[in-house]
Design a protein around this motif. Sequence first.
Motif, PDB file in Angstrom:
ATOM      1  N   GLU A  80       4.954 -18.407  -3.141  1.00  0.00           N
ATOM      2  CA  GLU A  80       3.716 -17.965  -2.504  1.00  0.00           C
ATOM      3  C   GLU A  80       3.923 -17.837  -1.005  1.00  0.00           C
ATOM      4  N   GLN A  81       3.737 -16.636  -0.487  1.00  0.00           N
ATOM      5  CA  GLN A  81       3.848 -16.446   0.953  1.00  0.00           C
ATOM      6  C   GLN A  81       2.549 -16.802   1.664  1.00  0.00           C
ATOM      7  N   GLY A  82       1.483 -16.815   0.932  1.00  0.00           N
ATOM      8  CA  GLY A  82       0.169 -17.137   1.507  1.00  0.00           C
ATOM      9  C   GLY A  82      -0.411 -18.353   0.817  1.00  0.00           C
ATOM     10  N   PRO A  83      -1.719 -18.343   0.544  1.00  0.00           N
ATOM     11  CA  PRO A  83      -2.358 -19.529  -0.035  1.00  0.00           C
ATOM     12  C   PRO A  83      -1.857 -19.854  -1.434  1.00  0.00           C
ATOM     13  N   ARG A  84      -1.843 -21.141  -1.742  1.00  0.00           N
ATOM     14  CA  ARG A  84      -1.393 -21.571  -3.071  1.00  0.00           C
ATOM     15  C   ARG A  84      -2.138 -22.812  -3.559  1.00  0.00           C
ATOM     16  N   THR A  85      -2.926 -23.441  -2.715  1.00  0.00           N
ATOM     17  CA  THR A  85      -3.610 -24.664  -3.170  1.00  0.00           C
ATOM     18  C   THR A  85      -5.127 -24.548  -3.060  1.00  0.00           C
ATOM     19  N   ILE A  86      -5.789 -25.298  -3.931  1.00  0.00           N
ATOM     20  CA  ILE A  86      -7.249 -25.401  -3.892  1.00  0.00           C
ATOM     21  C   ILE A  86      -7.565 -26.876  -3.747  1.00  0.00           C
ATOM     22  N   GLY A 129       0.245 -25.846   7.825  1.00  0.00           N
ATOM     23  CA  GLY A 129       0.510 -25.850   6.385  1.00  0.00           C
ATOM     24  C   GLY A 129      -0.594 -25.175   5.597  1.00  0.00           C
ATOM     25  N   ILE A 130      -1.833 -25.360   6.025  1.00  0.00           N
ATOM     26  CA  ILE A 130      -2.953 -24.795   5.269  1.00  0.00           C
ATOM     27  C   ILE A 130      -3.085 -23.305   5.520  1.00  0.00           C
ATOM     28  N   SER A 131      -2.999 -22.916   6.776  1.00  0.00           N
ATOM     29  CA  SER A 131      -3.344 -21.519   7.065  1.00  0.00           C
ATOM     30  C   SER A 131      -2.380 -20.830   8.015  1.00  0.00           C
ATOM     31  N   ALA A 132      -1.221 -21.454   8.260  1.00  0.00           N
ATOM     32  CA  ALA A 132      -0.257 -20.902   9.217  1.00  0.00           C
ATOM     33  C   ALA A 132      -0.950 -20.633  10.553  1.00  0.00           C
ATOM     34  N   LEU A 153     -15.896  -1.247  -2.999  1.00  0.00           N
ATOM     35  CA  LEU A 153     -15.082  -2.169  -2.210  1.00  0.00           C
ATOM     36  C   LEU A 153     -14.044  -1.341  -1.448  1.00  0.00           C
ATOM     37  N   ILE A 154     -14.081  -1.470  -0.133  1.00  0.00           N
ATOM     38  CA  ILE A 154     -13.163  -0.652   0.677  1.00  0.00           C
ATOM     39  C   ILE A 154     -12.044  -1.530   1.226  1.00  0.00           C
ATOM     40  N   GLU A 155     -10.827  -1.156   0.893  1.00  0.00           N
ATOM     41  CA  GLU A 155      -9.660  -1.919   1.342  1.00  0.00           C
ATOM     42  C   GLU A 155      -8.721  -0.973   2.080  1.00  0.00           C
ATOM     43  N   SER A 156      -8.321  -1.360   3.292  1.00  0.00           N
ATOM     44  CA  SER A 156      -7.506  -0.440   4.109  1.00  0.00           C
ATOM     45  C   SER A 156      -6.036  -0.405   3.687  1.00  0.00           C
ATOM     46  N   SER A 157      -5.545  -1.483   3.068  1.00  0.00           N
ATOM     47  CA  SER A 157      -4.128  -1.467   2.663  1.00  0.00           C
ATOM     48  C   SER A 157      -4.015  -0.934   1.229  1.00  0.00           C
ATOM     49  N   LEU A 189     -16.571  -4.625   2.592  1.00  0.00           N
ATOM     50  CA  LEU A 189     -15.421  -4.224   3.392  1.00  0.00           C
ATOM     51  C   LEU A 189     -14.331  -5.279   3.297  1.00  0.00           C
ATOM     52  N   GLY A 190     -13.151  -4.873   2.827  1.00  0.00           N
ATOM     53  CA  GLY A 190     -11.998  -5.787   2.741  1.00  0.00           C
ATOM     54  C   GLY A 190     -11.822  -6.363   1.347  1.00  0.00           C
ATOM     55  N   GLY A 191     -10.613  -6.243   0.836  1.00  0.00           N
ATOM     56  CA  GLY A 191     -10.335  -6.730  -0.525  1.00  0.00           C
ATOM     57  C   GLY A 191      -9.524  -8.005  -0.548  1.00  0.00           C
ATOM     58  N   GLY A 192      -9.747  -8.879   0.437  1.00  0.00           N
ATOM     59  CA  GLY A 192      -9.143 -10.211   0.407  1.00  0.00           C
ATOM     60  C   GLY A 192     -10.043 -11.128  -0.414  1.00  0.00           C
ATOM     61  N   LEU A 193      -9.789 -12.449  -0.330  1.00  0.00           N
ATOM     62  CA  LEU A 193     -10.600 -13.395  -1.104  1.00  0.00           C
ATOM     63  C   LEU A 193     -12.086 -13.290  -0.774  1.00  0.00           C
ATOM     64  N   SER A 194     -12.394 -13.109   0.524  1.00  0.00           N
ATOM     65  CA  SER A 194     -13.813 -13.040   0.919  1.00  0.00           C
ATOM     66  C   SER A 194     -14.490 -11.816   0.327  1.00  0.00           C
ATOM     67  N   GLY A 195     -13.847 -10.646   0.488  1.00  0.00           N
ATOM     68  CA  GLY A 195     -14.430  -9.402  -0.017  1.00  0.00           C
ATOM     69  C   GLY A 195     -14.542  -9.400  -1.533  1.00  0.00           C
ATOM     70  N   GLY A 226      -6.137  -8.558  -2.357  1.00  0.00           N
ATOM     71  CA  GLY A 226      -5.680  -9.949  -2.259  1.00  0.00           C
ATOM     72  C   GLY A 226      -5.566 -10.456  -0.834  1.00  0.00           C
ATOM     73  N   GLY A 227      -5.455  -9.546   0.139  1.00  0.00           N
ATOM     74  CA  GLY A 227      -5.344  -9.985   1.530  1.00  0.00           C
ATOM     75  C   GLY A 227      -4.128 -10.890   1.714  1.00  0.00           C
ATOM     76  N   TRP A 228      -4.378 -12.109   2.194  1.00  0.00           N
ATOM     77  CA  TRP A 228      -3.283 -13.037   2.486  1.00  0.00           C
ATOM     78  C   TRP A 228      -2.540 -13.504   1.237  1.00  0.00           C
ATOM     79  N   ILE A 229      -3.150 -13.363   0.083  1.00  0.00           N
ATOM     80  CA  ILE A 229      -2.465 -13.811  -1.128  1.00  0.00           C
ATOM     81  C   ILE A 229      -1.274 -12.907  -1.392  1.00  0.00           C
TER      82      ILE A 229
HETATM   83  C1  LIG Z   1       0.506 -18.887   5.075  1.00  0.00           C
HETATM   84  C2  LIG Z   1      -0.926 -19.204   4.673  1.00  0.00           C
HETATM   85  C3  LIG Z   1      -1.152 -20.197   3.747  1.00  0.00           C
HETATM   86  C4  LIG Z   1      -2.461 -20.489   3.361  1.00  0.00           C
HETATM   87  N1  LIG Z   1      -2.656 -21.458   2.416  1.00  0.00           N
HETATM   88  C5  LIG Z   1      -3.899 -21.689   1.950  1.00  0.00           C
HETATM   89  C6  LIG Z   1      -4.090 -22.568   0.857  1.00  0.00           C
HETATM   90  O1  LIG Z   1      -3.131 -23.123   0.314  1.00  0.00           O
HETATM   91  N2  LIG Z   1      -5.361 -22.774   0.403  1.00  0.00           N
HETATM   92  C7  LIG Z   1      -6.435 -22.143   0.988  1.00  0.00           C
HETATM   93  O2  LIG Z   1      -7.568 -22.378   0.538  1.00  0.00           O
HETATM   94  N3  LIG Z   1      -6.282 -21.281   2.023  1.00  0.00           N
HETATM   95  C8  LIG Z   1      -5.042 -21.030   2.502  1.00  0.00           C
HETATM   96  N4  LIG Z   1      -4.868 -20.119   3.505  1.00  0.00           N
HETATM   97  C9  LIG Z   1      -6.055 -19.470   4.069  1.00  0.00           C
HETATM   98  C10 LIG Z   1      -6.493 -18.303   3.141  1.00  0.00           C
HETATM   99  O3  LIG Z   1      -5.366 -17.525   2.846  1.00  0.00           O
HETATM  100  C11 LIG Z   1      -7.516 -17.459   3.865  1.00  0.00           C
HETATM  101  O4  LIG Z   1      -8.622 -18.239   4.266  1.00  0.00           O
HETATM  102  C12 LIG Z   1      -8.041 -16.338   2.959  1.00  0.00           C
HETATM  103  O5  LIG Z   1      -6.994 -15.670   2.305  1.00  0.00           O
HETATM  104  C13 LIG Z   1      -8.849 -15.384   3.815  1.00  0.00           C
HETATM  105  O6  LIG Z   1      -9.355 -14.383   2.973  1.00  0.00           O
HETATM  106  P1  LIG Z   1     -10.188 -13.190   3.619  1.00  0.00           P
HETATM  107  O7  LIG Z   1     -10.582 -12.287   2.517  1.00  0.00           O
HETATM  108  O8  LIG Z   1     -11.267 -13.745   4.480  1.00  0.00           O
HETATM  109  O9  LIG Z   1      -9.190 -12.477   4.623  1.00  0.00           O
HETATM  110  P2  LIG Z   1      -7.843 -11.695   4.282  1.00  0.00           P
HETATM  111  O10 LIG Z   1      -7.052 -12.334   3.227  1.00  0.00           O
HETATM  112  O11 LIG Z   1      -7.212 -11.468   5.624  1.00  0.00           O
HETATM  113  O12 LIG Z   1      -8.348 -10.309   3.698  1.00  0.00           O
HETATM  114  C14 LIG Z   1      -8.935  -9.331   4.504  1.00  0.00           C
HETATM  115  C15 LIG Z   1      -8.730  -7.979   3.812  1.00  0.00           C
HETATM  116  O13 LIG Z   1      -9.484  -7.009   4.502  1.00  0.00           O
HETATM  117  C16 LIG Z   1      -8.697  -5.858   4.707  1.00  0.00           C
HETATM  118  N5  LIG Z   1      -9.211  -5.200   5.909  1.00  0.00           N
HETATM  119  C17 LIG Z   1      -9.175  -5.636   7.178  1.00  0.00           C
HETATM  120  N6  LIG Z   1      -9.803  -4.783   7.981  1.00  0.00           N
HETATM  121  C18 LIG Z   1     -10.276  -3.772   7.194  1.00  0.00           C
HETATM  122  C19 LIG Z   1     -11.011  -2.593   7.460  1.00  0.00           C
HETATM  123  N7  LIG Z   1     -11.420  -2.274   8.691  1.00  0.00           N
HETATM  124  N8  LIG Z   1     -11.321  -1.793   6.419  1.00  0.00           N
HETATM  125  C20 LIG Z   1     -10.942  -2.113   5.153  1.00  0.00           C
HETATM  126  N9  LIG Z   1     -10.233  -3.215   4.850  1.00  0.00           N
HETATM  127  C21 LIG Z   1      -9.905  -4.036   5.865  1.00  0.00           C
HETATM  128  C22 LIG Z   1      -7.279  -6.396   4.859  1.00  0.00           C
HETATM  129  O14 LIG Z   1      -6.316  -5.406   4.565  1.00  0.00           O
HETATM  130  C23 LIG Z   1      -7.281  -7.530   3.834  1.00  0.00           C
HETATM  131  O15 LIG Z   1      -6.895  -7.087   2.550  1.00  0.00           O
HETATM  132  C24 LIG Z   1      -3.569 -19.787   3.923  1.00  0.00           C
HETATM  133  C25 LIG Z   1      -3.324 -18.790   4.864  1.00  0.00           C
HETATM  134  C26 LIG Z   1      -2.033 -18.489   5.226  1.00  0.00           C
HETATM  135  C27 LIG Z   1      -1.794 -17.393   6.233  1.00  0.00           C
END
Ligand SMILES: Cc1cc2nc3c(=O)[nH]c(=O)nc-3n(C[C@H](O)[C@H](O)[C@H](O)COP(=O)(O)OP(=O)(O)OC[C@H]3O[C@@H](n4cnc5c(N)ncnc54)[C@H](O)[C@@H]3O)c2cc1C
Length: 229
Positions: free
Chosen positions: A53-59, A167-170, A30-34, A6-12, A38-41
């Motif tokens: 980069e509006q979201g993460p950019r560093t490792i 800076g890291i995660s807003a 893989l189920i993604e609601s949007s 569930l979720g197509g961000g970095l974790s999913g 990429g999620g936050w990317i």
């Molecule tokens: C501005 C900013 C800068 C950052 N900079 C860094 C950085 O430089 N380096 C770093 O390591 N980390 C950084 N981070 C943190 C990093 O972005 C997050 O830890 C990471 O992206 C989280 O990934 P995730 O998959 O857990 O969540 P998300 O990216 O939030 O992805 C979750 C996904 O699940 C989907 N979803 C949610 N609910 C449902 C549902 N019920 N059904 C289906 N899909 C669903 C969402 O649409 C989304 O696509 C930053 C964060 C922000 C906000």
Amino acid sequence: MSKVVLGGGLSGLSAAYYLSKKIPSQNIALIESSNRLGGWIKSNVLSDGVIFEQGPRTIRPHGEAGANTLSVIEDLGLSDKVVPILLSHPAARNRMIYANGKLHTLPSTVGSIFKKQSPFSKPLIRYLLQDLFAPRKNVPDEPIYDFVSRRFGQEFADYLISALVCGISAGNSKEISVKFLMKQMFEYEQKYGSISKGLVQNIFKKREKNGVKRPTVESQTGTMECVFS
Ligand SMILES: Cc1cc2nc3c(=O)[nH]c(=O)nc-3n(C[C@H](O)[C@H](O)[C@H](O)COP(=O)(O)OP(=O)(O)OC[C@H]3O[C@@H](n4cnc5c(N)ncnc54)[C@H](O)[C@@H]3O)c2cc1C
């Protein structure tokens, strides 16, 4: 039976990737609601080619998690997208924070931690030494702000950690879990009584481990800028 992520961000995406490696014959949904992965990317390519980069950019390629991330990047053939920033690079040396209405350069050399530098009211070394004597608190988890205030003092948490977490995660350091964002520091306190003691122990352990193969790119960098496009 197929597996569902569930979720197509970095974790999913990572979960789906490891599942597919572990059980290649497995069907994975893989189920993604949007309407995008990429999620936050969120990489925006501007008209002049600059990537914003509006979201993460560093490792941070440190420890087991860092080595793991680098392995995935190599596996996926994305190594050429990673721009290593050496510790000597001006971008790594000149860190600035905005506090009390103006920008302040953070101490970046060993010498500078012994001098008082705004916005701090005392030299950085005094906050660092506080960690050696602050008592251990056995807690399952707590906000990063509380953890850092306890160990290094409130100014350290206000000026350094709040800015860092933004800076890291807003995020808000008074809400984000220390175990999530600074797991190793938290474990050092729980295990050794202070972060400094944990760091020293870790240096000795690393020396013992010398010779363990690590991803090549890690050995040349401190922080890495990584372009997700
Ligand atoms: C501005 C900013 C800068 C950052 N900079 C860094 C950085 O430089 N380096 C770093 O390591 N980390 C950084 N981070 C943190 C990093 O972005 C997050 O830890 C990471 O992206 C989280 O990934 P995730 O998959 O857990 O969540 P998300 O990216 O939030 O992805 C979750 C996904 O699940 C989907 N979803 C949610 N609910 C449902 C549902 N019920 N059904 C289906 N899909 C669903 C969402 O649409 C989304 O696509 C930053 C964060 C922000 C906000």
